[in-house]
Motif scaffolding. Sequence first.
Motif, short mmCIF file in Angstrom:
data_model
loop_
_atom_site.label_atom_id
_atom_site.label_comp_id
_atom_site.label_asym_id
_atom_site.label_seq_id
_atom_site.Cartn_x
_atom_site.Cartn_y
_atom_site.Cartn_z
N LEU A 77 42.44 48.14 48.19
CA LEU A 77 41.78 46.79 47.78
C LEU A 77 41.48 47.00 46.38
CD1 LEU A 77 38.64 47.13 50.65
CD2 LEU A 77 40.63 45.16 50.35
N CYS A 78 41.94 45.97 45.58
CA CYS A 78 42.09 46.00 43.90
C CYS A 78 41.06 44.86 43.53
CB CYS A 78 43.41 45.67 43.59
SG CYS A 78 44.74 46.51 44.51
N TYR A 79 40.38 45.37 42.41
CA TYR A 79 39.57 44.24 41.70
C TYR A 79 39.31 44.42 40.40
CZ TYR A 79 36.16 48.27 40.65
OH TYR A 79 35.71 49.23 39.84
N THR A 80 39.06 43.33 39.65
CA THR A 80 38.84 43.43 38.24
C THR A 80 37.84 44.30 37.59
OG1 THR A 80 39.80 41.31 38.10
CG2 THR A 80 38.92 42.18 36.03
N VAL A 96 34.40 44.56 47.07
CA VAL A 96 35.50 45.65 47.19
C VAL A 96 34.63 46.88 47.57
CG1 VAL A 96 36.79 47.21 46.06
CG2 VAL A 96 37.15 44.81 45.46
N ARG A 97 33.64 47.11 47.25
CA ARG A 97 32.91 48.23 47.74
C ARG A 97 32.61 48.27 49.28
NH1 ARG A 97 28.65 51.39 43.97
NH2 ARG A 97 29.90 51.86 42.05
N VAL A 98 31.81 46.97 49.54
CA VAL A 98 31.54 46.88 50.89
C VAL A 98 32.67 46.72 51.84
CG1 VAL A 98 30.63 44.99 52.52
CG2 VAL A 98 29.55 45.62 50.42
N LEU A 99 33.84 46.03 51.67
CA LEU A 99 34.85 45.89 52.40
C LEU A 99 35.65 47.48 52.42
CD1 LEU A 99 36.74 42.65 51.34
CD2 LEU A 99 34.94 43.02 53.24
N SER A 100 35.69 48.19 51.57
CA SER A 100 36.25 49.49 51.57
C SER A 100 35.62 50.33 52.53
CB SER A 100 36.14 50.34 50.24
OG SER A 100 36.63 51.51 50.16
N GLN A 101 34.40 50.34 52.44
CA GLN A 101 33.51 51.13 53.83
C GLN A 101 33.79 50.37 55.19
OE1 GLN A 101 29.74 52.85 52.07
NE2 GLN A 101 30.09 51.08 50.76
N LEU A 102 33.85 49.31 55.07
CA LEU A 102 33.89 48.51 56.51
C LEU A 102 35.55 48.71 57.05
CD1 LEU A 102 32.11 44.96 55.90
CD2 LEU A 102 31.56 47.07 57.38
N TRP A 103 36.50 48.61 56.28
CA TRP A 103 37.79 48.69 56.71
C TRP A 103 38.42 50.13 56.26
CZ3 TRP A 103 39.73 43.54 53.93
CH2 TRP A 103 38.96 42.62 54.41
N LYS A 104 37.66 50.93 55.66
CA LYS A 104 38.40 52.28 55.44
C LYS A 104 39.45 52.29 54.68
CE LYS A 104 35.09 53.71 58.04
NZ LYS A 104 33.76 54.19 57.50
N LYS A 105 39.66 51.51 53.68
CA LYS A 105 40.59 51.20 52.68
C LYS A 105 40.44 51.82 51.23
CE LYS A 105 42.97 49.09 55.75
NZ LYS A 105 44.19 49.71 56.41
N PRO A 106 41.23 52.24 50.75
CA PRO A 106 40.96 52.87 49.22
C PRO A 106 40.89 51.67 47.94
CG PRO A 106 43.44 53.04 49.77
CD PRO A 106 42.51 52.64 51.12
N ILE A 107 40.24 52.09 46.94
CA ILE A 107 40.00 51.06 45.96
C ILE A 107 40.76 51.32 44.72
CG2 ILE A 107 38.25 50.31 44.37
CD1 ILE A 107 36.19 51.01 46.52
N VAL A 108 41.38 50.21 44.13
CA VAL A 108 42.05 50.61 42.59
C VAL A 108 41.20 49.59 41.77
CG1 VAL A 108 44.16 50.42 41.49
CG2 VAL A 108 43.98 51.21 43.91
N GLY A 109 40.52 50.09 40.56
CA GLY A 109 39.96 49.30 39.60
C GLY A 109 41.37 48.77 38.77
#
Length: 352
Positions: A77-80, A96-109
């Motif tokens: 999951l990527c966000y500005t 993005v923080r919420v979806l990352s925890q719900l879907w168990k996906k890494p984040i990229v800023g």
Amino acid sequence: MKRMIALGFEGSANKIGVGVVTLDGTILSNPRHTYITPPGQGFLPRETAQHHLQHVLPLVKSALETAKVTPQDIDCLCYTKGPGMGAPLQVSAIVVRVLSQLWKKPIVGVNHCVAHIEMGRIVTGADDPVVLYVSGGNTQVIAYSEGRYRIFGETIDIAVGNCLDRFARVLTLSNDPSPGYNIEQLAKKGEKFIDLPYAVKGMDVSFSGILSYIEATAVEKLKNNECTPADLCYSLQETLFAMLVEITERAMAHCDTKDVLIVGGVGCNERLQEMMRIMCSERGGRLFATDDRYCVDNGAMIAYTGLLEFAHGASTSLEDSTFTQRFRTDEVKATWREANLEKLNGLAEKNI
């Protein structure tokens, strides 16, 4: 092999966009919604953030359905992360923080400016051009060197897009689809050129003085029938764009590069593209530009750039998934470009 897919969120200004993109640059979906204010008004951070909150989840649903993917198919999951307006940026960061925890996906800023460049490169096929990045909040001349996108020239006060937007308010032009677009259409009807201050300072430009001058004289000149609103728009565009062409050409000479890529919302302007194309052709080079699908802020550019970073080992922890209004283009280490350079150097050595 499974293709890598990213879901990207862009919400640094008055547009909220969600995009789904694969690592080869295929855009599976790219919906967005724009916050449009009444004529003569700009957009304020709080109201813009409320707009983004209202539209972000429907856009996520639309993006996934159009792309025909599920959360399980998403790799990151990527966000500005920035730069941009604080309150609107916060919306994407929280989602993005919420979806990352719900879907168990890494984040990229992702850096907003770098995302514009990478989207422009993949869409147009430009390899290593000098980049003119022009938008409502940014004006920079950029070129890649030694692992980073280096800024060779920029505005020392307001951005070119902000200058155009604020003059559109003076004329009370519509903000639909954008004030800059409506200035462009009105400028096509202009017949009389009015001299305006021309402020190029080495590799940098200044637009605040030009704006102050035309704001102060516009009402008087219109009242005395010395010119029309179209004449003012035409004169402003010609002056601003001539300044941008000048500093871009100077950067091309310094970098010994013949090609130019224009990115950012103002990059949609056909007159700017025409002026830049003439300059490039005179130097034996090419102009690369896109339309509003990719020039204007969108989620796909964030998804693609974030996926490039993720594929080369980068990610952002939940604790660090913050946002910032100040995030310089040259702060980002372009690891994906370094990797490509090393690959090319290896092939060259092998051939030798």
